[in-house]
Design an enzyme around this catalytic site. Structure first.
Site, short mmCIF file in Angstrom:
data_model
loop_
_atom_site.label_atom_id
_atom_site.label_comp_id
_atom_site.label_asym_id
_atom_site.label_seq_id
_atom_site.Cartn_x
_atom_site.Cartn_y
_atom_site.Cartn_z
N PRO A 11 0.79 -1.22 0.00
CA PRO A 11 0.00 0.00 0.00
C PRO A 11 0.83 1.28 0.00
O PRO A 11 0.81 2.04 0.95
CB PRO A 11 -0.87 -0.11 1.26
CG PRO A 11 -0.34 -1.24 2.04
CD PRO A 11 0.74 -1.91 1.27
N GLU A 12 1.55 1.48 -1.07
CA GLU A 12 2.10 2.81 -1.30
C GLU A 12 1.13 3.53 -2.22
O GLU A 12 0.10 2.98 -2.61
CB GLU A 12 3.50 2.72 -1.92
CG GLU A 12 4.50 2.13 -0.94
CD GLU A 12 5.92 2.60 -1.19
OE1 GLU A 12 6.10 3.69 -1.77
OE2 GLU A 12 6.85 1.87 -0.81
#
Length: 292
Positions: A11-12
DNA sequence: ATGTGTTCCTGTCCGC
DNA sequence: TGCGGACAGGAACACA
């Protein structure tokens, strides 16, 4: 039968944007038939009566700010979603011709389940619970404590060469830490900072304020380039999903330094080996040969 | 105001 | 295989 779609792994910002795009067709314009909340907290306490406040609302719009997904609701409230380190979204029952109740069995760490009137189910699963959800008035999203001090969007116009140079002038922190600082630029994470500094040829340990102006300015277009490539890879993996079964890979093949300790540097003509150092508790990967 | 270290929680992988 | 330790995408918080 393909009962569900699960993404993602990292989850960037590009991952969060990919998730937002994946949720859009099943949520935007649709009414939440039933929201279920299975525990009182994630990283922070969940808002009071969250299930009741979501149920019956129409999702007017899905936005992204940094690594946060913001769902504007017809009730005048906005749902904030953060995936933390391990948060995932599972979408099920959305396929053409699927039965509405054709959902996989509940999994451990399924914390919030949202059933849409269109038949899709969106499940938030987060083993480590570093994720977060909150509800706030839509008119006050910018003032939310998690959003108020965020810097500019890395893909937006206000993040430019002049801004970055001025913002980092005199800073005695390593450039790695400076680019991870969400007040400087909002949405860069450990992986993409490593990749950006590799492309810029900058040693992550250099102090931000001591880097030549021209080299610092180079960082800006490289940030955009790396993120745009990753978002494109996420987009194509979403498209592929409509054609094939199985869990998505996500840009993994494209990392040139991240998680490649001991492997040869990808730069043509460079005989270096990727090294790992720990900076403020996080791994930095870089090539000592071409990052100086 | 800046900069650094710790902490939240669970899962996975690697060496013994 | 079991067990302990290191490590993992984030970022708030406490402290120098």
């Amino acid at each position: 039968m393909r009962p569900s779609v699960r993404w993602g792994k990292m989850p960037e910002l590009p991952e969060v944007e990919t998730v937002r795009r994946g949720l859009e067709p099943v949520m935007t314009g649709q009414i939440i038939r039933l929201a279920q909340v299975n525990r009182p907290d994630l990283r922070f306490p969940l808002p009071d009566r969250m299930a009741e406040r979501l149920t019956g609302a129409r999702v007017e719009q899905l936005r992204r700010r940094s690594k946060y997904i913001l769902a504007d609701l017809s009730t005048g409230e906005t749902l904030l979603i953060h995936l933390g380190m391990s948060g995932r979204m599972l979408v099920s029952g959305a396929q053409l011709g699927a039965f509405h109740h054709d959902h996989p069995a509940p999994q451990k760490h399924d914390h919030v389940v949202i059933d849409m009137e269109g038949g899709a189910r969106v499940t938030f699963n987060d083993a480590r619970r570093f994720g977060a959800m909150d509800l706030m008035p839509t008119a006050a999203t910018d003032a939310h404590p998690l959003l108020a001090s965020l810097g500019p969007e890395p893909m937006g116009n206000t993040f430019d060469e002049d801004y970055l140079f001025n913002r980092l002038k005199g800073r005695a922190t390593p450039i790695k830490a400076a680019l991870l600082d969400q007040r400087v630029v909002a949405g860069l994470g450990n992986i993409y900072v490593c990749e950006v500094l590799y492309r810029a040829g900058i040693d992550p340990r250099l102090l931000a304020g001591q880097i030549e102006e021209a080299r610092l300015r180079q960082i800006v277009p490289l940030v955009r380039e790396v993120l745009a490539e990753a978002i494109a890879a996420g987009g194509s993996s979403l498209r592929d999903y409509r054609q094939a079964d199985g869990e998505l890979g996500y840009f993994q093949h494209a990392f040139r330094v991240y998680d490649r300790e001991g492997q040869p540097c990808a730069t043509p003509g460079c005989a270096g080996t990727i090294a790992r150092v720990v900076q403020s508790g996080r791994s930095s990967y870089f090539c000592p040969g071409c990052q100086r």
